[in-house]
Design an enzyme around this catalytic site. Structure first.
Site, PDB file in Angstrom:
ATOM      1  N   SER A   1       0.847  -1.193   0.000  1.00  0.00           N
ATOM      2  CA  SER A   1       0.000   0.000   0.000  1.00  0.00           C
ATOM      3  C   SER A   1       0.890   1.254   0.000  1.00  0.00           C
ATOM      4  CB  SER A   1      -0.955  -0.036   1.200  1.00  0.00           C
ATOM      5  OG  SER A   1      -1.935   0.965   1.091  1.00  0.00           O
TER       6      SER A   1
ATOM      7  N   ASP B   1      -9.233  -4.332  -6.133  1.00  0.00           N
ATOM      8  CA  ASP B   1      -8.843  -3.396  -5.075  1.00  0.00           C
ATOM      9  C   ASP B   1      -9.646  -2.106  -5.230  1.00  0.00           C
ATOM     10  OD1 ASP B   1      -7.541  -1.618  -3.365  1.00  0.00           O
ATOM     11  OD2 ASP B   1      -5.551  -2.406  -3.816  1.00  0.00           O
TER      12      ASP B   1
ATOM     13  N   HIS C   1      -7.788  -4.981  -1.516  1.00  0.00           N
ATOM     14  CA  HIS C   1      -6.515  -4.348  -1.162  1.00  0.00           C
ATOM     15  C   HIS C   1      -5.717  -5.183  -0.162  1.00  0.00           C
ATOM     16  CE1 HIS C   1      -3.673  -1.083  -0.947  1.00  0.00           C
ATOM     17  NE2 HIS C   1      -3.842  -0.952   0.352  1.00  0.00           N
TER      18      HIS C   1
END
Length: 622
Positions: A493, A568, A600
């Site tokens: 991320s 995602d 995600h």
């Protein structure tokens, strides 16, 4: 180990370093072990305080008021949904009044918000699912706050006129008698906040109690907490004294700091005589419970405020569950050499009894040496905390490859004073296979005050990368046993963004990188988070140009693996696919691995597969 020895060890952690020694006997940890649930300390994390004031097994029961919500007018309208993509501390779009008779309900209108298509491969010919995704600089949601009864009828709507129509309505609170609502109204740019008071009867504006302004950002994350037995409140902000502190507040807007403390605090509860709060004042890597006595008066200025009392014992991290009547609390305590100890404590901090002492999750496993300490940031002044795991059977006469694990973004702390420094067990997996693993927090992360966090303003990734390199260079300077030709980096991320940032800005240092779900260009990220830290491409063109990884593809010199969940909804596929396409156009080689049905955060079998993939990738290439 006694509490006094632990306190000394934790104090050393905050100044120089502490070491949890190697234990070479036992088998090595596997990825399957990581996901077995057996390698985390045992606690009462799923227990709760019941209505009788007893601490009992099981998750907190659903005590929500039984209610109906208004019916939306069309598919773009919702009532009671979590607004603003869960930012600003939001976890619900419904706030019941103290009596339960009324509801404050967020009305969200996404008719102007663009959609992003996600591919569902599980239908016969494949199909697209469109999700509303408010991208940086584009149209955002419109919010209103309705007062409703529990049958789904709208009684009134608050008359909110501050700023533009794409304002945020955050941290809704009620007065104790259901008569008034308090809303922290934030402009879209997140530089100005008005804490407003409204009548629940007709939605009318009463007054602005206070305002906050900041050229970097203002981020309200807590509602008002009523001081029991009064019409006064506790308000939280980091915008007045440099740290997230607690303040007394009345309905005329009188504000008074409860405790003058240059450390971040978090409210836990109050019984009208004592306020209980967490604080990082002992050390940024320790969390402790404190209380402070209040003697309320008709005026905030006349309140008598006592001296803070530290209630938790032993240096390290204390996770608190305070009873509703504030007479007892459960303290789950952890320190570098203590996995977890759960204690039932009285309101004065005395230990009533020890509920559970966790066995060592690594009993029967070999373990590597873990070193915790501080290192100077790139500014040469600030201390950053790090965690270093040395290879099993470490021999300083040998050379070892190094993996840097990085996150680095806001609302995070990777290193603290808990068991093994808050280790992620994959670090132990790789250290047992001959790697040095290094993890460091940098400026921009949490629990260090407003200036520390806001150092990244309008230039995400730049100060963070500089701090990571300052720490890495300091490690290399004192560690001749690290092979300079075998340094890798991994993150997910924001950490995926940092991974590619480090690889491309320092191509002579990093030879292998694995980036998961990476942000590539902040113009493709969501409004609420992205505009807080970067503003938008029109107001900050230089910042977007400087931080975009689309400008860095020619600097990919080492091996790069990008991993992406194909559905995602947080970091949409446009980021990584655009980077791959740019690499193709420039003849730059890289590897790409999608998880076709993952969002995600990887879960279940996908997560096991992911960590086996990462392990194999570094074993093969580093």
């Amino acid at each position: 180990m006694t509490a006094s020895v632990l306190l000394a060890a934790a104090t050393i952690l905050a100044t120089v370093s502490t070491t949890v020694p190697e234990s070479p006997e036992g088998r090595t940890v596997t990825v399957d072990d990581m996901f077995s649930g057996k390698l985390r300390p045992q606690t009462y994390r799923d227990w709760h305080w019941n209505d009788q004031g007893l601490f009992e097994d099981g998750a907190t029961p659903d005590r929500k008021v039984t209610y109906k919500l208004p019916q939306p007018e069309n598919d773009d309208i919702s009532y009671g949904a979590v607004p603003s993509r869960n930012e600003f501390g939001s976890n619900s779009g419904v706030t019941p009044s103290p009596s339960g008779a009324l509801l404050a309900v967020i009305r969200r209108d996404e008719s102007l918000v663009g959609s992003f298509p996600l591919l569902n491969i599980r239908t016969r010919t494949g199909s697209l699912k469109s999700v509303k995704y408010p991208m940086n600089g584009m149209s955002s949601e419109r919010l209103a706050l309705c007062v409703c009864d529990t049958l789904g009828h709208i009684l009134t709507t608050l008359d909110v006129t501050d700023f533009e129509s794409d304002r945020y309505l955050t941290n809704v609170s009620w007065s104790p008698d259901d008569r008034y609502l308090f809303v922290q109204v934030l402009d879209r740019a997140q530089h100005h906040m008005h804490l407003n008071m409204y009548r629940a009867s007709d939605g009318g504006f009463v007054r602005t109690l206070l305002t906050e302004e900041n050229d970097a950002w203002v981020e309200p994350e807590n509602p008002l907490y009523n001081i029991k037995g009064t019409y006064d409140f506790i308000y939280t902000t980091d915008n007045r004294d440099g740290y997230s502190n607690l303040y007394l507040l009345d309905t005329l807007g009188t504000v008074r700091r409860i405790a003058a403390c240059n450390a971040d605090m978090a409210y836990e509860g109050n019984d009208g005589a004592w306020v209980y709060y967490d604080s990082r004042e002992v050390s940024p890597v320790e969390n402790h419970l404190f209380r402070i006595q209040l003697k309320p008066s008709k005026k905030i200025s006349k309140y008598k405020i006592g001296k803070p009392q530290q209630l938790t014992q032993g240096g390290g991290m204390h996770s608190i569950k305070l009873s509703p009547d504030c007479k007892q609390f459960v303290d789950t305590y952890s320190a570098p050499e203590i996995p977890a100890e759960t204690r039932l404590c009285n309101a004065d901090g005395s230990i009533e009894k020890v509920l559970l002492v966790s066995p060592d999750p690594l009993d029967g496993f070999a373990r590597c040496e873990v070193e915790l300490g501080t290192v100077k940031a790139a500014d040469g002044v600030t201390d950053n905390y790090y965690r270093l795991i040395k290879p099993l059977g470490f021999d300083p006469s040998k050379k070892y490859p190094l993996i840097v694990y990085v996150y680095g973004g806001p609302h995070s702390q990777m290193v603290n004073g808990s068991w093994l420094g808050n280790i992620r067990m994959w670090e132990m997996v790789m250290a047992q296979r001959g790697y040095v693993v290094y993890v460091q927090d940098n400026r921009g992360t949490s629990y260090r005050g407003a200036a520390f966090e806001k150092a990244i303003n309008r230039r995400c990734g730049q100060e963070e990368a500089a701090d990571q390199m300052a720490g890495l260079n300091a490690l290399l300077d004192r560690s001749p046993w690290i092979d300079r030709d075998r340094i890798g980096v991994h993150g997910w991320s924001y950490g995926g963004y940092m991974t590619i940032t480090l690889l491309t800005h320092y191509p002579d240092v990093f030879k292998v990188a694995a980036a998961g779900g990476p942000v590539i260009d902040w113009k493709w990220y969501e409004i609420m988070y992205g505009e807080r830290y970067m503003d938008n491409p029109v107001s900050n063109p230089e910042g977007f140009e400087e931080t975009s990884l689309m400008n860095q593809t020619s600097n990919v010199k080492g091996r790069l693996l990008i991993i992406q969940g194909a559905v995602d909804e947080t970091v949409v596929w446009q980021h990584s696919l655009s980077f791959v396409q740019k690499c193709i156009e420039e003849g730059v080689q890289l590897e790409y691995f999608p998880y076709p049905v993952s969002e995600h955060n990887m879960r279940g079998k996908n997560a096991v597969h992911l960590y086996n993939k990462l392990t194999e990738y570094f074993l093969t290439n580093l």
